[in-house]
Scaffold this motif. Sequence first.
Motif, PDB file in Angstrom:
ATOM      1  N   LEU A   1       0.989  -1.255   0.126  1.00  0.00           N
ATOM      2  CA  LEU A   1      -0.081   0.035   0.003  1.00  0.00           C
ATOM      3  C   LEU A   1       0.672   1.209   0.033  1.00  0.00           C
ATOM      4  CD1 LEU A   1      -2.975  -1.036   2.380  1.00  0.00           C
ATOM      5  CD2 LEU A   1      -2.940  -1.062   0.038  1.00  0.00           C
ATOM      6  N   ARG A   2       1.813   1.207   0.936  1.00  0.00           N
ATOM      7  CA  ARG A   2       2.812   2.336   0.896  1.00  0.00           C
ATOM      8  C   ARG A   2       3.352   2.445  -0.624  1.00  0.00           C
ATOM      9  NH1 ARG A   2       7.354   1.006   4.845  1.00  0.00           N
ATOM     10  NH2 ARG A   2       6.883   3.015   6.255  1.00  0.00           N
TER      11      ARG A   2
ATOM     12  N   HIS B   1       1.129  -1.391  14.678  1.00  0.00           N
ATOM     13  CA  HIS B   1       2.135  -0.582  13.962  1.00  0.00           C
ATOM     14  C   HIS B   1       3.325  -1.794  13.472  1.00  0.00           C
ATOM     15  CE1 HIS B   1       3.460  -0.226  17.863  1.00  0.00           C
ATOM     16  NE2 HIS B   1       4.729   0.506  17.678  1.00  0.00           N
ATOM     17  N   CYS B   2       4.193  -1.190  12.665  1.00  0.00           N
ATOM     18  CA  CYS B   2       5.473  -1.822  12.154  1.00  0.00           C
ATOM     19  C   CYS B   2       6.458  -1.430  12.881  1.00  0.00           C
ATOM     20  CB  CYS B   2       5.310  -1.615  10.438  1.00  0.00           C
ATOM     21  SG  CYS B   2       4.004  -2.102   9.719  1.00  0.00           S
ATOM     22  N   ALA B   3       7.689  -2.241  12.367  1.00  0.00           N
ATOM     23  CA  ALA B   3       8.914  -1.874  12.765  1.00  0.00           C
ATOM     24  C   ALA B   3       9.374  -0.597  12.316  1.00  0.00           C
ATOM     25  CB  ALA B   3       9.704  -2.607  12.132  1.00  0.00           C
ATOM     26  N   ASN B   4       9.169  -0.115  11.010  1.00  0.00           N
ATOM     27  CA  ASN B   4       9.375   1.054  10.345  1.00  0.00           C
ATOM     28  C   ASN B   4       7.937   1.794   9.996  1.00  0.00           C
ATOM     29  OD1 ASN B   4       9.995   3.144   8.889  1.00  0.00           O
ATOM     30  ND2 ASN B   4      10.912   2.277   7.200  1.00  0.00           N
ATOM     31  N   ASN B   5       7.860   2.843  10.776  1.00  0.00           N
ATOM     32  CA  ASN B   5       6.453   3.513  10.501  1.00  0.00           C
ATOM     33  C   ASN B   5       6.693   4.849  10.013  1.00  0.00           C
ATOM     34  OD1 ASN B   5       4.846   1.405  11.812  1.00  0.00           O
ATOM     35  ND2 ASN B   5       6.226   1.850  13.456  1.00  0.00           N
ATOM     36  N   THR B   6       7.838   5.279   9.399  1.00  0.00           N
ATOM     37  CA  THR B   6       7.734   6.462   8.643  1.00  0.00           C
ATOM     38  C   THR B   6       6.684   6.664   7.795  1.00  0.00           C
ATOM     39  OG1 THR B   6       9.493   5.791   7.505  1.00  0.00           O
ATOM     40  CG2 THR B   6      10.237   7.029   9.333  1.00  0.00           C
ATOM     41  N   GLY B   7       6.093   7.792   7.987  1.00  0.00           N
ATOM     42  CA  GLY B   7       4.938   8.189   7.015  1.00  0.00           C
ATOM     43  C   GLY B   7       3.722   7.449   7.152  1.00  0.00           C
TER      44      GLY B   7
ATOM     45  N   LYS C   1      -8.107  14.986   3.238  1.00  0.00           N
ATOM     46  CA  LYS C   1      -6.934  15.860   3.292  1.00  0.00           C
ATOM     47  C   LYS C   1      -7.042  16.813   4.584  1.00  0.00           C
ATOM     48  CE  LYS C   1      -5.231  14.767  -1.057  1.00  0.00           C
ATOM     49  NZ  LYS C   1      -6.172  13.729  -1.631  1.00  0.00           N
ATOM     50  N   GLU C   2      -7.608  16.616   5.487  1.00  0.00           N
ATOM     51  CA  GLU C   2      -7.723  17.505   6.606  1.00  0.00           C
ATOM     52  C   GLU C   2      -6.331  17.151   7.609  1.00  0.00           C
ATOM     53  OE1 GLU C   2     -11.102  17.089   8.778  1.00  0.00           O
ATOM     54  OE2 GLU C   2     -12.407  17.885   7.459  1.00  0.00           O
ATOM     55  N   PRO C   3      -5.568  18.116   7.723  1.00  0.00           N
ATOM     56  CA  PRO C   3      -4.341  17.976   8.320  1.00  0.00           C
ATOM     57  C   PRO C   3      -4.600  17.087   9.708  1.00  0.00           C
ATOM     58  CG  PRO C   3      -5.423  20.188   8.908  1.00  0.00           C
ATOM     59  CD  PRO C   3      -6.000  19.573   7.741  1.00  0.00           C
ATOM     60  N   LEU C   4      -3.874  16.148   9.699  1.00  0.00           N
ATOM     61  CA  LEU C   4      -3.895  15.131  10.841  1.00  0.00           C
ATOM     62  C   LEU C   4      -3.076  15.620  12.083  1.00  0.00           C
ATOM     63  CD1 LEU C   4      -3.463  11.857   9.185  1.00  0.00           C
ATOM     64  CD2 LEU C   4      -5.574  12.797  10.342  1.00  0.00           C
ATOM     65  N   GLU C   5      -3.731  15.925  13.301  1.00  0.00           N
ATOM     66  CA  GLU C   5      -2.817  16.237  14.488  1.00  0.00           C
ATOM     67  C   GLU C   5      -1.799  15.310  14.788  1.00  0.00           C
ATOM     68  OE1 GLU C   5      -5.937  14.417  15.675  1.00  0.00           O
ATOM     69  OE2 GLU C   5      -5.872  15.101  13.745  1.00  0.00           O
ATOM     70  N   ILE C   6      -2.218  14.318  14.906  1.00  0.00           N
ATOM     71  CA  ILE C   6      -1.364  13.346  15.440  1.00  0.00           C
ATOM     72  C   ILE C   6      -1.862  11.964  14.328  1.00  0.00           C
ATOM     73  CG2 ILE C   6      -0.195  11.906  17.164  1.00  0.00           C
ATOM     74  CD1 ILE C   6      -1.823  13.830  19.286  1.00  0.00           C
ATOM     75  N   SER C   7      -0.783  11.397  13.800  1.00  0.00           N
ATOM     76  CA  SER C   7      -1.000  10.284  13.002  1.00  0.00           C
ATOM     77  C   SER C   7      -0.572   8.981  13.560  1.00  0.00           C
ATOM     78  CB  SER C   7      -0.831  10.627  11.915  1.00  0.00           C
ATOM     79  OG  SER C   7       0.747  10.549  11.608  1.00  0.00           O
ATOM     80  N   GLN C   8       0.255   8.945  14.705  1.00  0.00           N
ATOM     81  CA  GLN C   8       0.800   7.845  15.303  1.00  0.00           C
ATOM     82  C   GLN C   8       0.458   7.885  16.813  1.00  0.00           C
ATOM     83  OE1 GLN C   8       4.829   7.359  13.960  1.00  0.00           O
ATOM     84  NE2 GLN C   8       4.334   6.927  11.927  1.00  0.00           N
ATOM     85  N   VAL C   9      -0.537   7.109  17.144  1.00  0.00           N
ATOM     86  CA  VAL C   9      -0.892   7.038  18.504  1.00  0.00           C
ATOM     87  C   VAL C   9      -0.504   5.509  19.274  1.00  0.00           C
ATOM     88  CG1 VAL C   9      -2.772   7.327  20.067  1.00  0.00           C
ATOM     89  CG2 VAL C   9      -2.904   8.491  17.710  1.00  0.00           C
ATOM     90  N   LEU C  10       0.091   5.763  20.350  1.00  0.00           N
ATOM     91  CA  LEU C  10       0.304   4.475  21.024  1.00  0.00           C
ATOM     92  C   LEU C  10      -0.384   4.858  22.429  1.00  0.00           C
ATOM     93  CD1 LEU C  10       2.053   2.113  20.582  1.00  0.00           C
ATOM     94  CD2 LEU C  10       3.900   3.146  21.782  1.00  0.00           C
ATOM     95  N   LEU C  11      -1.395   4.144  22.469  1.00  0.00           N
ATOM     96  CA  LEU C  11      -2.300   4.341  23.698  1.00  0.00           C
ATOM     97  C   LEU C  11      -1.378   3.748  24.966  1.00  0.00           C
ATOM     98  CD1 LEU C  11      -5.740   3.478  22.356  1.00  0.00           C
ATOM     99  CD2 LEU C  11      -4.914   5.629  22.947  1.00  0.00           C
ATOM    100  N   PRO C  12      -1.393   4.546  25.911  1.00  0.00           N
ATOM    101  CA  PRO C  12      -0.681   3.977  27.306  1.00  0.00           C
ATOM    102  C   PRO C  12      -1.711   3.091  27.928  1.00  0.00           C
ATOM    103  CG  PRO C  12      -1.705   6.287  27.551  1.00  0.00           C
ATOM    104  CD  PRO C  12      -1.950   5.941  26.178  1.00  0.00           C
TER     105      PRO C  12
END
Lengths: 355, 355
Positions: B139-140, B151-157, B316-327
């Motif tokens: 997909l990338r 999530h993956c090992a490498n999550n850039t982008g 295409k709205e700006p994503l405030e945070i796009s990588q979330v790791l819930l505590p």
Amino acid sequence: MPESHDITIAEVAQAAGVSVSTVSRILNNRPDVAEATRQRVQQVIEDLGFSPHAQAQRLAAGKSRSIALLNPLQVKVMTYLEMGFFVGAANAAAEENFFFSLATRPISEDHLLSLYRSAQVDGVILMEVYMNDSRVEMLRQHNYPFVMIGHCANNTGLHFIDFDFENAIIKAFDHLVELGHQHIAFMAFSTQLQQAGFGPAVRAQAGYKKALQKHGLEAICVEVDMGVPDISGAVVQLLDEHPELTGLVTVQIEETVGVIRALHQLGKTIPDDISVVAIASEKTAQIVTPPLTATNFPTYEMGYRASKMLVNLLKKEPLEISQVLLPPDLIVRQSTGPVPNPAPKRAAILADTAR
Amino acid sequence: MPESHDITIAEVAQAAGVSVSTVSRILNNRPDVAEATRQRVQQVIEDLGFSPHAQAQRLAAGKSRSIALLNPLQVKVMTYLEMGFFVGAANAAAEENFFFSLATRPISEDHLLSLYRSAQVDGVILMEVYMNDSRVEMLRQHNYPFVMIGHCANNTGLHFIDFDFENAIIKAFDHLVELGHQHIAFMAFSTQLQQAGFGPAVRAQAGYKKALQKHGLEAICVEVDMGVPDISGAVVQLLDEHPELTGLVTVQIEETVGVIRALHQLGKTIPDDISVVAIASEKTAQIVTPPLTATNFPTYEMGYRASKMLVNLLKKEPLEISQVLLPPDLIVRQSTGPVPNPAPKRAAILADTAR
DNA sequence: TTGTAGGCGTTATCAG
DNA sequence: CTGATAACGCCTACAA
């Protein structure tokens, strides 16, 4: 490797040296295509990684090839029940190559109609059906295809799959009576739900009435609201007012867990002190301690079959049977046993020893 | 009441005495329409009961306004976990007026691609993500929008929401150690899953390693395959080999129920004989006896947020945070307690009395 | 067996 | 602010 995103049928046609309509025929596997042509075009399609544009197909064909399951519930914490419906319906739709969608919003009648009018779906599956259900009336009038999980008072011309709550309850009582129980309580749906005509509530109550009559039992009935966080109060009161109780039949699938916990907390042992028969999914029955003697409520199958029925309906394939009432199947596990001895002292002694 | 089924925008336009484009503008509430016109046309739309043809809209607009959740699991008996993901994602999509679909088939990479190519969906939510996930790579590369639950090992982008398994395990051990436990077993994901790089398996194991080191504990680790019908064998063996055990941490959410049952069957009392900390949904933690001390695994929230993220991405709205790791959030219920006294005779006596 | 052409119901561009 | 008109990508008579 071409960016296949915007490949059209025209490009495929050109690449294969045929006309657009030929490609279209092959896409819809029509019979009137020369085998050689078909193979050649298929190859091109693969090479190009072409997938026909779904929306365009649907627009042109006048069919959405989509169905939706309307989930009327708004709670966040769902149960195995809905899960089974969802997954069953989704799997069946996928098998038939239909797009399956889950509509979870509080769906107004307008919204429901517009689902059809806007051609978002060709048909829907209805859950939580009432004896007199306005949605059903509406869809029937408009002649929109749909299938129910549940059924109404008048079902002529309708298609449904449902579980036979009435006989499930009767079977539950039969089982307990066979074990010698005479003082059996029934944890029913709330009168509110019954009066509203909620199918399972009405039919379970009917089964209860019949069971009482059949076995000449005294009526001990507790009503429980669905989704009540703590029903231990009701249980306490029940045992208080009816110390003679040795059996319990519950109909509300998820609430049973709360009942069991309350019994535990009151120091009751199941089934030594009290036997419990429930209606439950396989999963729920297994998860509690002890595993429940219960009539299996086959949600996956119901969802699956509802979905298949709907798709067949839409394909205008003849429906063998379009009104299914699944017979209850009582599975004896470990929550029922013979009536305890009249002198229930052992438990008391044990309790004392424990302190 | 007209049979509104095949009303088109053209008929609305005619009835309202305006052009098709004006109606279209109103339908998409564009600003450049006179208020008077808008009102008049709105009225006509209502009177006629018109809903725009979804497929036509999507074709013309080049957007499907649909997303799908890919459920890789094929089992019929699903769990509360998936349920939470489904419903959360479905609700969020509905709020955003997106069509939500559940794809339950074993989805090949081709099939996944064709979902995009055929414009059935604008984006998907991926579940059961591996550290190195071929779907993600694919997909990338194609630059297709998607969001992961996991999530993956490498999550850039990449965009994802996940639960912090590593710290969840650490917290679980912290809790038991605080209570004085020193002999704690860990029921881990199978090495097979770990080696395959299944995210939760890898990260839970990492947390376990850290916890051991942090507290200087001996490693007592049992592997459990997901979906094993009966894990009591593993439990028996564990207790056999490690009679000194007073604590247990489980990570596999649904399997924990089986562990608890096995402990019951072995005559172990929770938490008097052994304390158990799990990772579990609210519902699962409450359903077993005793209610489990557990880190809450917020499936509904995860599904909901994943869906929202995806829709925002598509808009295409700006994503405030796009990588979330819930505590992780440890909730102490009734399955954990202090270390039992060295002489566990009381239980034995009780058991004898009971016969 | 294959090709041509019109239409499915919208949106979007571009004049007016 | 409004109205023609050309896409959008495919299906389906009808014709060849």
